[in-house]
Design a protein around this motif. Structure first.
Motif, PDB file in Angstrom:
ATOM      1  N   LEU A 198       0.865  -1.182   0.000  1.00 27.07           N
ATOM      2  CA  LEU A 198       0.000   0.000   0.000  1.00 27.07           C
ATOM      3  C   LEU A 198       0.895   1.222   0.000  1.00 27.07           C
ATOM      4  O   LEU A 198       1.756   1.373   0.875  1.00 27.07           O
ATOM      5  N   ARG A 199       0.681   2.129  -0.978  1.00 24.23           N
ATOM      6  CA  ARG A 199       1.569   3.290  -1.110  1.00 24.23           C
ATOM      7  C   ARG A 199       0.781   4.545  -1.453  1.00 24.23           C
ATOM      8  O   ARG A 199      -0.200   4.506  -2.194  1.00 24.23           O
ATOM      9  N   ASN A 200       1.239   5.660  -0.895  1.00 20.53           N
ATOM     10  CA  ASN A 200       0.885   6.991  -1.368  1.00 20.53           C
ATOM     11  C   ASN A 200      -0.604   7.303  -1.244  1.00 20.53           C
ATOM     12  O   ASN A 200      -1.206   7.889  -2.142  1.00 20.53           O
ATOM     13  N   VAL A 201      -1.205   6.911  -0.109  1.00 22.90           N
ATOM     14  CA  VAL A 201      -2.616   7.202   0.135  1.00 22.90           C
ATOM     15  C   VAL A 201      -2.796   7.708   1.564  1.00 22.90           C
ATOM     16  O   VAL A 201      -1.985   7.428   2.451  1.00 22.90           O
ATOM     17  N   THR A 202      -3.886   8.447   1.764  1.00 20.55           N
ATOM     18  CA  THR A 202      -4.350   8.844   3.090  1.00 20.55           C
ATOM     19  C   THR A 202      -5.633   8.086   3.395  1.00 20.55           C
ATOM     20  O   THR A 202      -6.506   7.960   2.529  1.00 20.55           O
ATOM     21  N   VAL A 203      -5.742   7.581   4.616  1.00 21.75           N
ATOM     22  CA  VAL A 203      -6.960   6.909   5.074  1.00 21.75           C
ATOM     23  C   VAL A 203      -7.375   7.578   6.379  1.00 21.75           C
ATOM     24  O   VAL A 203      -6.536   7.791   7.262  1.00 21.75           O
ATOM     25  N   ARG A 204      -8.666   7.882   6.521  1.00 16.39           N
ATOM     26  CA  ARG A 204      -9.072   8.635   7.706  1.00 16.39           C
ATOM     27  C   ARG A 204     -10.494   8.295   8.147  1.00 16.39           C
ATOM     28  O   ARG A 204     -11.311   7.801   7.374  1.00 16.39           O
ATOM     29  N   HIS A 205     -10.735   8.551   9.454  1.00 14.33           N
ATOM     30  CA  HIS A 205     -12.070   8.589  10.062  1.00 14.33           C
ATOM     31  C   HIS A 205     -12.765   7.242  10.192  1.00 14.33           C
ATOM     32  O   HIS A 205     -13.992   7.198  10.317  1.00 14.33           O
ATOM     33  N   ALA A 206     -12.038   6.128  10.211  1.00 15.73           N
ATOM     34  CA  ALA A 206     -12.682   4.843  10.477  1.00 15.73           C
ATOM     35  C   ALA A 206     -13.071   4.756  11.950  1.00 15.73           C
ATOM     36  O   ALA A 206     -12.407   5.324  12.826  1.00 15.73           O
ATOM     37  N   GLU A 207     -14.122   4.021  12.231  1.00 14.22           N
ATOM     38  CA  GLU A 207     -14.589   3.874  13.609  1.00 14.22           C
ATOM     39  C   GLU A 207     -13.554   3.167  14.475  1.00 14.22           C
ATOM     40  O   GLU A 207     -13.388   3.491  15.649  1.00 14.22           O
ATOM     41  N   GLU A 208     -12.840   2.207  13.900  1.00 14.17           N
ATOM     42  CA  GLU A 208     -11.827   1.473  14.663  1.00 14.17           C
ATOM     43  C   GLU A 208     -10.428   1.721  14.101  1.00 14.17           C
ATOM     44  O   GLU A 208      -9.610   2.360  14.749  1.00 14.17           O
ATOM     45  N   HIS A 209     -10.131   1.217  12.899  1.00 14.44           N
ATOM     46  CA  HIS A 209      -8.769   1.273  12.366  1.00 14.44           C
ATOM     47  C   HIS A 209      -8.800   1.801  10.932  1.00 14.44           C
ATOM     48  O   HIS A 209      -9.554   1.304  10.097  1.00 14.44           O
ATOM     49  N   ASP A 210      -7.944   2.759  10.639  1.00 16.78           N
ATOM     50  CA  ASP A 210      -7.875   3.255   9.268  1.00 16.78           C
ATOM     51  C   ASP A 210      -7.291   2.202   8.330  1.00 16.78           C
ATOM     52  O   ASP A 210      -7.802   1.974   7.237  1.00 16.78           O
ATOM     53  N   ILE A 211      -6.185   1.581   8.731  1.00 14.67           N
ATOM     54  CA  ILE A 211      -5.550   0.519   7.941  1.00 14.67           C
ATOM     55  C   ILE A 211      -5.386  -0.692   8.848  1.00 14.67           C
ATOM     56  O   ILE A 211      -4.917  -0.567   9.983  1.00 14.67           O
ATOM     57  N   TYR A 212      -5.758  -1.865   8.345  1.00 13.64           N
ATOM     58  CA  TYR A 212      -5.730  -3.082   9.152  1.00 13.64           C
ATOM     59  C   TYR A 212      -5.147  -4.207   8.303  1.00 13.64           C
ATOM     60  O   TYR A 212      -5.697  -4.552   7.254  1.00 13.64           O
ATOM     61  N   VAL A 213      -4.016  -4.764   8.749  1.00 16.06           N
ATOM     62  CA  VAL A 213      -3.370  -5.879   8.056  1.00 16.06           C
ATOM     63  C   VAL A 213      -3.373  -7.073   9.001  1.00 16.06           C
ATOM     64  O   VAL A 213      -2.886  -6.984  10.132  1.00 16.06           O
ATOM     65  N   LEU A 214      -3.916  -8.203   8.549  1.00 12.98           N
ATOM     66  CA  LEU A 214      -4.150  -9.354   9.421  1.00 12.98           C
ATOM     67  C   LEU A 214      -3.693 -10.645   8.743  1.00 12.98           C
ATOM     68  O   LEU A 214      -3.986 -10.865   7.557  1.00 12.98           O
ATOM     69  N   GLU A 215      -2.969 -11.487   9.483  1.00  8.84           N
ATOM     70  CA  GLU A 215      -2.571 -12.828   9.031  1.00  8.84           C
ATOM     71  C   GLU A 215      -1.953 -12.804   7.636  1.00  8.84           C
ATOM     72  O   GLU A 215      -2.238 -13.657   6.794  1.00  8.84           O
ATOM     73  N   SER A 216      -1.083 -11.841   7.400  1.00  7.19           N
ATOM     74  CA  SER A 216      -0.458 -11.704   6.080  1.00  7.19           C
ATOM     75  C   SER A 216       1.047 -11.910   6.202  1.00  7.19           C
ATOM     76  O   SER A 216       1.688 -11.343   7.086  1.00  7.19           O
ATOM     77  N   ASN A 217       1.599 -12.685   5.316  1.00  3.68           N
ATOM     78  CA  ASN A 217       3.029 -12.969   5.284  1.00  3.68           C
ATOM     79  C   ASN A 217       3.673 -12.045   4.257  1.00  3.68           C
ATOM     80  O   ASN A 217       3.620 -12.293   3.057  1.00  3.68           O
ATOM     81  N   GLY A 218       4.251 -10.951   4.754  1.00  2.00           N
ATOM     82  CA  GLY A 218       4.884  -9.979   3.879  1.00  2.00           C
ATOM     83  C   GLY A 218       3.966  -8.827   3.536  1.00  2.00           C
ATOM     84  O   GLY A 218       2.960  -9.004   2.851  1.00  2.00           O
ATOM     85  N   TYR A 219       4.294  -7.628   4.053  1.00  2.00           N
ATOM     86  CA  TYR A 219       3.551  -6.426   3.672  1.00  2.00           C
ATOM     87  C   TYR A 219       4.506  -5.242   3.657  1.00  2.00           C
ATOM     88  O   TYR A 219       5.533  -5.225   4.339  1.00  2.00           O
ATOM     89  N   LEU A 220       4.157  -4.225   2.864  1.00  2.00           N
ATOM     90  CA  LEU A 220       4.871  -2.956   2.824  1.00  2.00           C
ATOM     91  C   LEU A 220       3.843  -1.837   2.811  1.00  2.00           C
ATOM     92  O   LEU A 220       3.013  -1.759   1.896  1.00  2.00           O
TER      93      LEU A 220
END
Length: 681
Positions: A269-291
């Motif tokens: 995930l690159r070059n973005v803004t995420v805002r105003h989620a009730e819990e988490h703006d960005i959520y990565v779960l059970e993933s092998n390898g992320y950037l």
């Protein structure tokens, strides 16, 4: 005596846990499923292999060339090119911010190239929303999003807590992975589901060994790259709440999660803004390898970024602000350094890395329950209530207890004096923290904190304290792997050295919990401490010289702030330390005035007895009479007590022994009262 103490202790813990669970239930949040660490090797059923390492980002320019390895889907708004033109003009005139501490110029050549790429992408645009483009993507594909504010109206229209999704719930009430796959926009504005559901059934209850994901399906969106095409993250906004709030509050959330990447091995995930989620703006779960690269998050109810049970992950070049819990949260990271299982992780390494990020104006800048094996460097944590926290406040089903093996180096923890608890705060806090503190490590083991700067944190620079296993996995809690209520597994072998300390209320604060070993502070300049003489372990060479002997004042503060929070109560955390009048470097800031509950009385040692003044001793002994004189198991029977005068004589004598530093006062008191009745006259 022991059973009575434990019963009272569990009453305290259960009350505190009930308060926390009640607050969680009141928020009507989604319950997360029991999760597992992916096995560390790559999945080579796809080419190139997915996972097994941090993925490499593909250049934006490569998205407009015909290349092997996946399709590119383009998302745009009607005004995308006009927005890009305006952004380029601003950047040419004034530059742009990757984050507040990283301002960059934008050359004419860069402007021409970015314009060329975006015009080519615009001609290929077939989507007006991001979720349909993600859903249509497969392994190795990429989704490029042109400048604009993306509210995702189709996803927003999907019901939350949809009754039609109830058949996919586990016994805990959480959706299984199949449930997330079938109901992808129940909680999420944008969902990247990286694998198909498995053909079997998820274990319910979950497996004890959390290494390896059971019932794992095949890759269907592995190695996916999702990116904005603007000058900076400011140009592409994923809006999970109210667009009129901009990058501030109030959030008025439409969905619990902004972008969720679930079992999405090799996700970028690159070059973005995420805002105003009730819990988490960005959520990565059970993933092998992320950037996660060049991103910004603002004003989520809980976390700007939450990664959970991850391996081979990097967050970099980021900004996180306004979040109710913390800006960055790598929870339950794969335990690949200290405490690792060598059969799963033969070589020690760090499972996640966070670098070149600014986390500010949150309740906490960083948090990570059981967040092990994380390397943090060259980040700035400032203007938060608490700059950094890692802890072992573990709920049942939350793997990784105890937290172990972080390396925290070359960061700047400064001016963390923001008070979100004041009326009118634009940040709505979801956790209690000690305002004015740079860092705390609550129950962590084997962490190295070196070569950082801690400055202008008006309460404290860095805190270290124990969280006994009994507080985590006792009666009423589910089983937690690695947790034994009869042991003290936390707050051992932590090292603080080479740090620069200036302008803090107290530089280093330690509860000195009895039985903690191997915690060392050295080569930190003229740092102040509470207790005043923190063990330096012969400049870190002999850690076993450090043994916790108890500290009444510091332990009292923890108990009143952790388990006895109440309106008008004695906990000092929510009052802003006054600039120029920092909290004193005193061993007993709160010992005399704080309420001594039963759990604290059971922890007080002879070491604390020697440090108490007369008023503190009298206060403690009065509480001891109540504690020891309570009803015992036999109906109508009560414990035996001593007068304060006689108890003082007994404890003075016993604690005068050269080896009695760790003797528990309640045990000395009980034996004297039971076997020497003449002392009570």
């Amino acid at each position: 005596m022991g059973r009575r103490y434990l019963g009272r202790l569990w009453l305290i813990v259960a009350t505190a846990a009930g308060l926390v669970l009640g607050l969680m239930a009141g928020a009507d949040a989604h319950i997360e499923r029991p999760s597992y660490w992916p096995l560390p090797g790559p999945d080579c059923s796809v080419s190139p292999c997915a996972g097994g390492a941090v993925p490499k980002a593909r250049s934006l320019a490569s998205s407009i060339t015909t290349s092997r390895g996946g399709e590119t889907r383009v998302v745009c708004r009607p005004d995308s090119l006009k927005r890009l033109e305006a952004s380029i003009k601003r950047a040419r005139r004034s530059g742009y911010d990757i984050r507040p501490h990283d301002h960059r110029r934008f050359s004419a050549a860069e402007a021409r190239e970015l314009t060329r790429i975006n015009r080519a992408l615009a001609s290929r645009c077939r989507y007006g929303e991001i979720q349909p483009a993600v859903t249509d993507s497969g392994n190795n594909d990429r989704v490029v999003v042109l400048p604009g504010v993306y509210t995702e109206p189709t996803s927003r229209a999907k019901p939350t807590h949809d009754k039609a999704c109830d058949p996919y719930k586990l016994s805990t009430g959480a959706y299984s992975y199949l449930g997330e796959y079938m109901c992808q926009n129940d909680a999420n504005l944008i969902a990247v589901l990286g694998r198909s559901p498995g053909s079997g059934k998820d274990p319910d209850p979950p497996l004890v060994d959390r290494h390896g994901i059971p019932n794992r399906g095949a890759c269907v969106r592995c190695n996916l790259q999702l990116e904005g095409s603007g000058v900076s993250a400011d140009d592409v906004v994923v809006e999970a709440g109210d667009p009129s709030s901009g990058n501030g509050g109030p959030r008025r959330s439409a969905k619990d999660v902004g972008i969720r990447a679930d079992r999405a091995d090799g996700f970028v995930l690159r070059n973005v803004t995420v805002r105003h989620a009730e819990e988490h703006d960005i959520y990565v779960l059970e993933s092998n390898g992320y950037l996660l690269d060049r991103f910004k998050t603002f004003y989520a109810g809980e976390y700007g970024v939450l990664t959970f049970v991850e391996d081979h992950g990097v967050m970099q070049n980021c900004e996180a602000a306004g979040n109710g819990d913390s800006g960055l949260y790598p929870g339950s990271g794969a335990k690949t350094s200290a405490g690792r299982d060598p059969k799963v992780y033969p070589t020690a390494r760090y499972s996640q890395e966070i670098r070149y990020c600014d986390s500010h104006h949150n309740t906490s800048g960083y948090s990570g329950t059981d967040g092990s094996g994380t390397w943090l460097h060259h980040n700035n944590f400032y203007d938060n209530g608490l700059g950094f926290t890692t802890d072992v406040f573990t709920a049942a089903g939350h793997p990784g207890f105890p937290q172990q093996g972080d390396l925290i180096e070359k960061n700047d923890f400064y001016s963390n004096n923001f008070n979100p608890y004041l009326p009118g705060s634009d940040v709505v806090p979801s956790v209690p923290v000690p305002v004015g503190t740079g860092m705390w490590i609550a129950g962590g083991d084997d962490n190295v904190v070196r070569d950082n700067r801690f400055r202008d944190n008006k309460r404290r620079g860095a805190m270290l304290f124990a969280v006994p296993d009994a507080f985590v996995c006792g009666p009423g809690n589910g089983p937690i792997t690695g947790c034994d209520p009869l042991k003290l597994s936390t707050s051992h072998r932590n090292s603080f050295h080479g740090n620069t300390m200036s302008g803090n209320g107290v530089d280093f604060w330690w509860d000195a919990f009895p039985g903690n070993v191997g915690n060392c502070w050295y080569s930190n300049g003229n740092a102040t401490g509470s207790p005043k003489n923190l063990p330096d372990c012969l400049n870190g060479k002999i850690p076993w010289l450090s043994i916790g002997l108890g500290n009444l004042g510091n332990e009292a503060e923890l108990f009143v702030c952790m388990s006895d929070l109440k309106p008008g109560g004695p906990c000092p955390w929510f009052t802003s330390p006054t600039a120029g009048k920092a909290a004193p470097a005193d061993d007993h800031d709160h010992g005399a005035g704080g309420e001594l509950n039963d759990a604290l009385l059971a922890a007080v040692t002879c070491h604390s007895w020697h440090e108490m003044n007369t008023d503190q001793r009298d206060h403690m002994l009065t509480r001891m009479q109540v504690f020891m004189g309570g009803q015992i198991d036999h109906p109508g029977a009560r414990g035996t007590t001593l007068s304060n005068q006689k108890a003082t004589s007994v404890l003075d004598n016993a604690c005068g022994l050269s080896f009695a530093g760790q003797f528990k006062l309640y045990k000395l008191y009980a034996r004297a009262a039971a076997f020497t009745p003449q002392l009570r006259r």
